[in-house]
Scaffold this motif. Structure first.
Motif, PDB file in Angstrom:
ATOM      1  N   GLU A  14       1.345  -0.762   0.116  1.00 43.43           N
ATOM      2  CA  GLU A  14      -0.352   0.147  -0.143  1.00 43.43           C
ATOM      3  C   GLU A  14       0.893   1.192  -0.019  1.00 43.43           C
ATOM      4  OE1 GLU A  14      -2.957   0.465   3.725  1.00 43.43           O
ATOM      5  OE2 GLU A  14      -3.708   2.446   2.102  1.00 43.43           O
ATOM      6  N   ASN A  19      -4.435   5.052  -2.393  1.00 42.43           N
ATOM      7  CA  ASN A  19      -4.996   5.490  -1.205  1.00 42.43           C
ATOM      8  C   ASN A  19      -5.800   7.152  -2.597  1.00 42.43           C
ATOM      9  OD1 ASN A  19      -5.498   4.291   1.758  1.00 42.43           O
ATOM     10  ND2 ASN A  19      -3.292   4.315   1.138  1.00 42.43           N
ATOM     11  N   GLU A  45      -7.237   2.719  -3.258  1.00 42.95           N
ATOM     12  CA  GLU A  45      -8.454   2.322  -2.517  1.00 42.95           C
ATOM     13  C   GLU A  45      -9.277   3.540  -2.135  1.00 42.95           C
ATOM     14  OE1 GLU A  45      -5.902   1.663   1.381  1.00 42.95           O
ATOM     15  OE2 GLU A  45      -4.413  -0.206   0.515  1.00 42.95           O
ATOM     16  N   ASP A  89     -11.311   0.901   2.285  1.00 46.87           N
ATOM     17  CA  ASP A  89     -10.778   0.896   3.242  1.00 46.87           C
ATOM     18  C   ASP A  89     -11.024   1.040   4.609  1.00 46.87           C
ATOM     19  OD1 ASP A  89      -8.625   0.650   4.336  1.00 46.87           O
ATOM     20  OD2 ASP A  89      -7.835   2.780   3.255  1.00 46.87           O
ATOM     21  N   LYS A 142     -10.729  -3.998   2.680  1.00 48.31           N
ATOM     22  CA  LYS A 142     -10.098  -4.209   3.774  1.00 48.31           C
ATOM     23  C   LYS A 142     -10.234  -4.014   5.102  1.00 48.31           C
ATOM     24  CE  LYS A 142      -6.029  -2.403   2.457  1.00 48.31           C
ATOM     25  NZ  LYS A 142      -5.047  -1.140   2.415  1.00 48.31           N
ATOM     26  N   GLU A 170      -5.793  -5.324   7.657  1.00 50.51           N
ATOM     27  CA  GLU A 170      -4.892  -3.956   8.520  1.00 50.51           C
ATOM     28  C   GLU A 170      -4.536  -4.424   9.556  1.00 50.51           C
ATOM     29  OE1 GLU A 170      -5.723  -0.183   5.920  1.00 50.51           O
ATOM     30  OE2 GLU A 170      -7.870  -0.728   7.387  1.00 50.51           O
TER      31      GLU A 170
END
Ligand code: C2E
Ligand code: CA
Ligand code: CA
Length: 545
Positions: free
Chosen positions: A299, A357, A389, A419, A440, A476
């Motif tokens: 990520e 992101n 995400e 996310d 996630k 996560e």
């Protein structure tokens, strides 16, 4: 020069333009108004001069004609007494007398000694009955006019017209000290002139000139005034206009200063400078396959690397960047950097994924699709390797548009992860409506695994849901081995967290990946060796048997 100085200077310039433009316009309009006003006044003045001169001449002519008609045509005592009566009746007339054929005075009332010089031209038989001329005598800038009447017997009656009769028209006050007035007989005999002492009114470029001619006699009045005198009449208005404009300018400058000196904007400037200086850089956090121990990808997490080397976490600046819209540029720049830093690595390892992101604002506008397309199209990272995400923490405003954007990204081959699942309010609706590929699970639920049964239940149902919808799942914030064991039991196959590695710069991430690959090769080698030696042992045993 920092941004705020630029803003400040811009504010001052805009203020000056905004204030001076109307000032110029007002100035021009007022000047024009003043000039036309002055011209009208001067015209009226000239007309009054002509009018008075005409009256003086015609009344004098009438008086002389009356004397002629009444046979008062000699210099005898009785006639002279009658001359005196006319003088006292007609205000314009100062003196009356007779001239001979040569134009020399024969007598004059009031009495004075006769010089014997001619005051009128020699009589011509075909000449006009009325004559108008000037004497050399003058009075307050005006010469004495002389009007004559032909008695047709060789003599002419004459009357001296007082210049005072026409001389006193001061005109409007604002012109008085500057204007020059002239009254001419014929083309060049100046009857009367006044004023013009305080001005450059002789300069025709800066003067207003008005001429009026008499319709009855060869008379012309000229009034000249400097433009500057005329403009005085609007002086007060100009002061008001200038004051108003200056006040506006000050106001604008004040507003400009206010906007440019707010502390907010100081921070703003530093931030923009930091973007320009490339201080926002990607860190990479590995995402691991917890079944095989292999690297799945990473990520990308943004960091602000200050010039002094300090590394600032997104928690300190991300909200500000999103609120001010800087995040769009920052994200583009971040993605470009990933191409440069980890492009080769992704080219060499087609199975690796790179997760970027985005924030809710990216789903208000299709631009993000174009950005991703143009940045990764010609890079070593393929669209199939990219995951974007979007957080569930903050709601998306336009779900339909977000859905379309997601579909367009997916059409490229990009995958979309939701996310922080479980923290927001989107829930099921989001997952279904948006067509998400990966979820996630937030650290909050991972942390609770082990010491909280309900958390395990939540993760369990998330996994079930993901399976049902055909979505991938990543845990996560994994920090402990027990969490990994538990996640495995629950069927989660991918995880990221400090247990494996914290986010790190590209160089370290590449080393991390290389080391993993090396270990894997080593393990394969050992496994192969073991298999080989086992096979050899087996073969030896078989041979021995
Ligand atoms: P996130 O997307 O949920 O990223 C995960 C955050 O958890 C990261 O924080 C990461 O460093 C941290 N983390 C990962 N493993 C562990 C762990 O085992 N324990 C703990 N305590 N923390 C862990 P980071 O890097 O500070 O980022 C914070 C948030 O800032 C991110 O949360 C994301 O929402 C946002 N962010 C980061 N980079 C970007 C970006 O490029 N664009 C946007 N729009 N947001 C970003
Ligand atoms: Ca994230
Ligand atoms: Ca997260």
């Amino acid at each position: 020069m920092t941004q705020r100085y630029i803003i400040f200077i811009r504010a001052v310039v805009i203020a000056l333009v905004l204030a001076t433009a109307p000032l110029f316009a007002a100035n021009m309009i007022l000047n024009q108004y003043a000039e036309s006003q002055a011209e009208a006044e001067m015209n009226a003045m000239a007309e009054r001069y002509i009018q008075r001169a005409e009256n003086a001449i015609s009344e004098t002519v009438t008086a002389l004609q009356r004397l002629d008609r009444d046979d008062i045509q000699t210099c005898n005592t009785e006639d002279r007494g009658l001359f005196q009566t006319v003088i006292s009746q007609v205000g314009y007339i100062d003196a009356i007398g007779l001239v001979d054929r040569d134009g020399k005075r024969m007598c004059i009332v009031p009495d004075m000694s006769l010089s014997g010089e001619a005051i009128l031209p020699i009589l011509r038989p075909d000449g006009p009955l009325v004559g108008i001329g000037m004497l050399d005598k003058s009075f307050m800038g005006a010469r004495v006019g002389v009007v004559s009447w032909d008695l047709r017997n060789g003599y002419r009656l004459f009357a001296e017209v007082t210049p005072a009769a026409i001389a006193s028209d001061p005109g409007p006050e604002y012109l008085r000290a500057y204007r020059r007035a002239e009254l001419r007989l014929g083309d060049d005999i100046l009857w009367f002139a006044t004023g013009g002492y305080n001005s450059e009114s002789s300069d025709p470029n800066n003067a207003i000139v008005v001429k009026v001619r008499s319709g009855r006699y060869p008379l012309e009045a000229t009034i000249v005034s400097p433009v500057s005198a005329a403009i005085q009449v609007v002086h007060d208005l100009k002061v008001i206009a200038a004051t108003a404009c200056a006040a506006f300018a000050l106001l604008f400058v004040a507003i400009g200063v206010w906007f440019s000196w707010r502390p907010e904007s100081e921070a703003h400037d530093d931030f923009i400078a930091a973007i320009r200086n490339g201080e926002f850089i990607p860190y990479y956090q590995p995402v691991m396959d917890i079944e095989t121990g292999k690297l799945r990808g990473c990520e990308v997490l943004m960091r602000w690397r200050r010039p002094n080397g300090m590394i600032v976490s997104p928690g300190q600046f991300m909200e500000y960047a999103e609120r001010n819209g800087h995040i769009f540029d920052m994200t583009r720049h971040l993605m470009q950097q990933t191409c440069e830093e980890v492009g080769q690595m992704h080219l060499d390892n087609p199975d690796l994924k790179l997760s970027v992101n985005l924030f809710a604002g990216h789903f208000r506008n299709r631009e993000v699709v174009g950005d991703i397309k143009s940045i990764y199209e010609k890079s070593d990272i393929s669209f199939q390797q990219i995951v974007v995400e979007v957080t569930e923490r903050y709601p998306l405003e336009d779900l339909d548009l977000a859905r379309k954007i997601i579909a367009e990204l997916q059409a490229l081959g990009v995958r979309v992860a939701l996310d922080d699942v479980g923290t927001g309010h989107g829930g099921m609706a989001y997952l279904q409506k948006l067509g998400i590929d990966i979820i996630k699970i937030d650290k909050m639920f991972i942390d609770a695994i082990g010491d909280d049964d309900s958390s395990t239940t939540i993760v369990d149902s998330m996994v079930e849901l993901a399976d049902n919808l055909g979505m991938g799942i990543i845990a996560e914030g994994v920090e402990q081995e027990e969490q990994i064991d538990r996640l495995r039991e629950l069927g989660v196959t991918a995880a990221q967290g400090y247990y494996f590695a914290a986010p790190m710069p590209a160089k370290q991430y590449i080393e991390f990946a290389d080391k993993l690959a090396e270990e894997e090769r080593e393990a394969e080698r050992i496994a192969a060796e073991e298999a080989a030696s086992a096979a050899a042992e087996a073969a030896a045993a078989e041979a021995a048997a």
